[in-house]
Design an enzyme around this catalytic site. Structure first.
Site, short mmCIF file in Angstrom:
data_model
loop_
_atom_site.label_atom_id
_atom_site.label_comp_id
_atom_site.label_asym_id
_atom_site.label_seq_id
_atom_site.Cartn_x
_atom_site.Cartn_y
_atom_site.Cartn_z
N SER A 54 0.84 -1.20 0.00
CA SER A 54 0.00 0.00 0.00
C SER A 54 0.87 1.25 0.00
CB SER A 54 -0.94 0.01 1.22
OG SER A 54 -0.21 -0.19 2.42
N ASP A 92 5.29 -7.22 2.44
CA ASP A 92 4.51 -7.58 1.24
C ASP A 92 5.43 -7.92 0.08
OD1 ASP A 92 1.73 -7.79 1.03
OD2 ASP A 92 1.46 -5.62 1.21
N LYS A 120 4.06 -11.59 2.83
CA LYS A 120 2.62 -11.65 2.53
C LYS A 120 2.42 -11.70 1.02
CE LYS A 120 -0.45 -8.15 3.19
NZ LYS A 120 -0.99 -8.00 1.82
N GLU A 122 -0.74 -12.26 -2.15
CA GLU A 122 -2.17 -12.13 -2.43
C GLU A 122 -2.63 -13.20 -3.40
OE1 GLU A 122 -3.08 -8.22 -3.94
OE2 GLU A 122 -2.10 -7.22 -2.25
N GLU A 189 -9.62 -9.04 3.42
CA GLU A 189 -9.88 -7.62 3.14
C GLU A 189 -11.23 -7.45 2.45
OE1 GLU A 189 -6.62 -5.49 1.37
OE2 GLU A 189 -7.86 -3.72 0.98
O1 KIV Z 1 -0.58 -3.34 1.62
C1 KIV Z 1 -1.23 -3.25 2.66
O2 KIV Z 1 -1.10 -2.33 3.47
C2 KIV Z 1 -2.20 -4.31 2.92
C3 KIV Z 1 -3.17 -4.13 4.04
C4 KIV Z 1 -4.19 -3.14 3.69
C5 KIV Z 1 -3.74 -5.40 4.52
O3 KIV Z 1 -2.21 -5.30 2.24
#
Ligand code: KIV
Length: 271
Positions: A54, A92, A120, A122, A189
């Site tokens: 994000s 991420d 993380k 997706e 989410e």
């Molecule tokens: O990238 C991010 O901050 C996210 C969150 C909103 C869960 O994936």
């Protein structure tokens, strides 16, 4: 007794979070991107921090998370890891850096070497093999289902997922497969509260909700939303700075409101 946030006394691990799920104790997650905020999260008792992609939208001014690069993620993971020695740090993996299990292994290694404790990614069942390969080699994985922002163009916008029976069933079965493959955490989410509850009750890994109601094992919000920096804040978020008056107070209030079951309320959720 109402919960009052305080400094984390020891490092948080995957095992800590699993025990909290088993004990029915909610944990706090914040998506943040720099050392001072990471340090404040540690002082506030935030169990997990997410260096989210994000940051492409909140820090770098892009319209989506798609342009975010490995180099940008590594730069921010390193900063967060310098500022925080106690929270579990998730990093991420950017768009298309885990399209194959081989790519995932190479790129997850770099995120871990930058200081993350978990990566993380997706997506649904197609990632089960990747989850198994990473976790078998000692890289913990947080999965992410529902609104997966890297797929914004496939989803047709940033919209709630799992409202009809077919898509809800798909998300449920994806969650089961990722759990079975060994995923350690699951971000849900923008899904209906009822669906998030069913998933939370059915998987062994702890779930972290954002726009997923109050029945998940944890909540996550983006620091920019907590501090009222977002021009058009999403329905599921809340500006905690307004009531709290200063930045440490806003983070404290978010943590306390989650632990005390005050946030999220019905106005932040979807049915
Ligand atoms: O990238 C991010 O901050 C996210 C969150 C909103 C869960 O994936």
């Amino acid at each position: 007794m109402p919960y009052k946030p305080s400094e984390l006394s020891k490092p948080i691990t995957v095992q800590t979070l699993r025990k909290m799920k088993a004990d029915g104790e909610k944990f706090i997650t914040v998506a943040l991107y720099d050392a001072p905020m990471a340090a404040m999260a540690q002082r506030t008792g935030v169990e997990a921090v997410l260096v989210g992609d994000s940051l492409g939208m909140t820090v770098l001014g892009y319209d989506s998370t798609i342009p975010v690069t490995m180099e940008q993620m590594i730069y921010h993971v390193e900063a967060v890891a310098r500022g925080n020695k106690k929270s579990l740090i998730m990093g991420d993996m950017p768009f298309m850096t885990y399209a194959t299990p081989e790519q995932a292994l190479t790129n997850a290694t770099r995120i871990m070497q930058a200081g993350a404790h978990m990566v993380k990614i997706e997506g649904g069942a197609w990632l089960a093999e990747t989850v198994k390969i990473l976790t078998d080699r000692g890289i913990p994985v947080c999965a992410h289902l529902g609104l997966t922002p890297q797929s914004v163009h496939k989803l047709g916008g940033f919209r709630v997922q799992g409202r009809d029976e077919d898509t809800a069933g798909q998300i449920l079965s994806d969650a089961a497969e990722l759990d079975e493959a060994g995923a350690d955490l699951l971000v849900l989410e923008c899904v209906p509260t009822q669906l998030a509850k069913r998933i939370t009750d059915s998987v062994s890994m702890p779930t972290i909700g954002i726009g997923a109601g109050r029945d998940t094992d944890a909540q996550v919000l983006v620091i920019n939303d907590i501090l009222g920096l977002t021009e058009k804040p999403p329905k599921f978020s809340k500006n905690f700075l307004v009531e709290a008056g200063d930045i440490p107070g806003a983070l404290h209030k978010y943590a306390a409101d989650v632990k005390n079951g005050i946030f999220p309320d019905d106005s932040h959720t979807f049915s």
